[in-house]
Design a protein around this motif. Structure first.
Motif, PDB file in Angstrom:
ATOM      1  N   MET A 161       0.852  -1.168   0.000  1.00  0.00           N
ATOM      2  CA  MET A 161       0.000   0.000   0.000  1.00  0.00           C
ATOM      3  C   MET A 161       0.900   1.234   0.000  1.00  0.00           C
ATOM      4  O   MET A 161       1.843   1.320   0.766  1.00  0.00           O
ATOM      5  CB  MET A 161      -0.905  -0.006   1.235  1.00  0.00           C
ATOM      6  N   THR A 162       0.585   2.205  -0.825  1.00  0.00           N
ATOM      7  CA  THR A 162       1.379   3.422  -0.888  1.00  0.00           C
ATOM      8  C   THR A 162       0.690   4.531  -0.097  1.00  0.00           C
ATOM      9  O   THR A 162      -0.518   4.479   0.146  1.00  0.00           O
ATOM     10  CB  THR A 162       1.551   3.880  -2.353  1.00  0.00           C
ATOM     11  N   HIS A 163       1.487   5.502   0.302  1.00  0.00           N
ATOM     12  CA  HIS A 163       0.980   6.639   1.066  1.00  0.00           C
ATOM     13  C   HIS A 163       1.314   7.933   0.339  1.00  0.00           C
ATOM     14  O   HIS A 163       2.333   8.028  -0.330  1.00  0.00           O
ATOM     15  CB  HIS A 163       1.596   6.677   2.470  1.00  0.00           C
ATOM     16  N   GLU A 164       0.457   8.893   0.498  1.00  0.00           N
ATOM     17  CA  GLU A 164       0.672  10.210  -0.084  1.00  0.00           C
ATOM     18  C   GLU A 164       0.618  11.245   1.034  1.00  0.00           C
ATOM     19  O   GLU A 164      -0.267  11.201   1.882  1.00  0.00           O
ATOM     20  CB  GLU A 164      -0.421  10.493  -1.116  1.00  0.00           C
ATOM     21  N   THR A 165       1.569  12.180   1.035  1.00  0.00           N
ATOM     22  CA  THR A 165       1.576  13.245   2.036  1.00  0.00           C
ATOM     23  C   THR A 165       0.785  14.431   1.508  1.00  0.00           C
ATOM     24  O   THR A 165       0.995  14.874   0.387  1.00  0.00           O
ATOM     25  CB  THR A 165       3.019  13.670   2.358  1.00  0.00           C
ATOM     26  N   ARG A 166      -0.117  14.911   2.326  1.00  0.00           N
ATOM     27  CA  ARG A 166      -0.918  16.076   1.966  1.00  0.00           C
ATOM     28  C   ARG A 166      -0.745  17.147   3.031  1.00  0.00           C
ATOM     29  O   ARG A 166      -0.369  16.866   4.156  1.00  0.00           O
ATOM     30  CB  ARG A 166      -2.387  15.698   1.832  1.00  0.00           C
ATOM     31  N   ARG A 167      -1.079  18.370   2.659  1.00  0.00           N
ATOM     32  CA  ARG A 167      -0.890  19.510   3.551  1.00  0.00           C
ATOM     33  C   ARG A 167      -2.247  20.127   3.869  1.00  0.00           C
ATOM     34  O   ARG A 167      -3.080  20.320   2.989  1.00  0.00           O
ATOM     35  CB  ARG A 167       0.001  20.525   2.846  1.00  0.00           C
ATOM     36  N   HIS A 168      -2.460  20.421   5.154  1.00  0.00           N
ATOM     37  CA  HIS A 168      -3.682  21.112   5.581  1.00  0.00           C
ATOM     38  C   HIS A 168      -3.283  22.490   6.096  1.00  0.00           C
ATOM     39  O   HIS A 168      -2.543  22.612   7.063  1.00  0.00           O
ATOM     40  CB  HIS A 168      -4.397  20.345   6.688  1.00  0.00           C
ATOM     41  N   ASN A 169      -3.753  23.542   5.433  1.00  0.00           N
ATOM     42  CA  ASN A 169      -3.493  24.916   5.866  1.00  0.00           C
ATOM     43  C   ASN A 169      -4.603  25.362   6.805  1.00  0.00           C
ATOM     44  O   ASN A 169      -5.776  25.150   6.529  1.00  0.00           O
ATOM     45  CB  ASN A 169      -3.447  25.858   4.659  1.00  0.00           C
ATOM     46  N   PHE A 170      -4.212  25.993   7.907  1.00  0.00           N
ATOM     47  CA  PHE A 170      -5.195  26.559   8.818  1.00  0.00           C
ATOM     48  C   PHE A 170      -5.644  27.910   8.290  1.00  0.00           C
ATOM     49  O   PHE A 170      -4.860  28.659   7.717  1.00  0.00           O
ATOM     50  CB  PHE A 170      -4.597  26.739  10.217  1.00  0.00           C
ATOM     51  N   ASP A 171      -6.914  28.241   8.492  1.00  0.00           N
ATOM     52  CA  ASP A 171      -7.411  29.570   8.164  1.00  0.00           C
ATOM     53  C   ASP A 171      -6.795  30.567   9.139  1.00  0.00           C
ATOM     54  O   ASP A 171      -6.532  30.235  10.297  1.00  0.00           O
ATOM     55  CB  ASP A 171      -8.940  29.626   8.298  1.00  0.00           C
ATOM     56  N   SER A 172      -6.593  31.781   8.692  1.00  0.00           N
ATOM     57  CA  SER A 172      -5.994  32.791   9.570  1.00  0.00           C
ATOM     58  C   SER A 172      -6.875  33.061  10.793  1.00  0.00           C
ATOM     59  O   SER A 172      -6.378  33.467  11.838  1.00  0.00           O
ATOM     60  CB  SER A 172      -5.733  34.084   8.805  1.00  0.00           C
ATOM     61  N   ALA A 173      -8.167  32.814  10.690  1.00  0.00           N
ATOM     62  CA  ALA A 173      -9.057  33.005  11.834  1.00  0.00           C
ATOM     63  C   ALA A 173      -8.876  31.910  12.890  1.00  0.00           C
ATOM     64  O   ALA A 173      -9.311  32.076  14.027  1.00  0.00           O
ATOM     65  CB  ALA A 173     -10.508  33.024  11.374  1.00  0.00           C
ATOM     66  N   ASP A 174      -8.220  30.807  12.531  1.00  0.00           N
ATOM     67  CA  ASP A 174      -8.045  29.684  13.458  1.00  0.00           C
ATOM     68  C   ASP A 174      -6.770  29.767  14.281  1.00  0.00           C
ATOM     69  O   ASP A 174      -6.515  28.905  15.106  1.00  0.00           O
ATOM     70  CB  ASP A 174      -8.049  28.362  12.695  1.00  0.00           C
TER      71      ASP A 174
END
Length: 164
Positions: free
Chosen positions: A1-14
């Motif tokens: 099984m392969t994995h992919e790295t993803r990025r989650h950006n926070f909203d500036s309000a958070d």
């Protein structure tokens, strides 16, 4: 099984951040994602300098983070981005089969945990709001620690006073 790295950006309000008097970085953030955050990255918008902090923040929870900034982050930056990376599995096949009763039990357990986390968050936020009124900035960190401890194990009076 392969994995992919993803990025989650926070909203500036958070999130909000500031540099304290000795040049270290302090920030608060709210995990508005659906994933538990383990490592958070704050990246300066001007220089691209990155600082990381190890955290353990469930979805819907807030966290205060203190980061030592030996590279002069605070001297260089006036704005920043906050994000975390996560991995997802791609491809493969399902190796575990659950019965309907097992799935229902897992969902109920998950709902109970989420409800408990939401109640802790409400108690923490209400405690912080009440205790921080009129407080000086030097006392804010102590108030956060006290409210975090209260939210993890509130007495009946504290549940009644700050709970949902």
């Amino acid at each position: 099984m392969t994995h992919e790295t993803r990025r989650h950006n926070f909203d500036s309000a958070d999130f909000s951040w500031y540099c304290n008097s000795i040049g270290n970085l302090e920030f608060d953030f709210f995990n508005s994602s659906t994933r538990t955050v383990r490592t958070i990255i704050i990246e300066g918008a001007t220089s691209g300098t990155r600082l990381t902090a190890n955290v353990d923040v469930s979805p819907g929870q807030s966290e205060y983070v203190y980061v030592t900034s030996s590279g002069g982050f605070c001297a260089k930056e006036r704005s920043a981005r906050l994000y975390f990376n996560y991995q997802i599995a791609i491809g493969g096949e399902c190796l575990t089969w659950y019965s309907t009763l097992e799935l229902q039990s897992m969902r109920e357990t998950c709902r109970a945990i989420q409800t408990e986390q939401q109640q802790r968050s409400i108690i923490y936020n209400n405690c912080f709001i009440e205790k921080s009124r009129g407080a000086e900035m030097t006392a804010i960190n102590s108030i956060r620690m006290v409210c975090r401890e209260i939210s993890e194990n509130p007495s009946m009076l504290q549940r009644w006073r700050w709970g949902p």
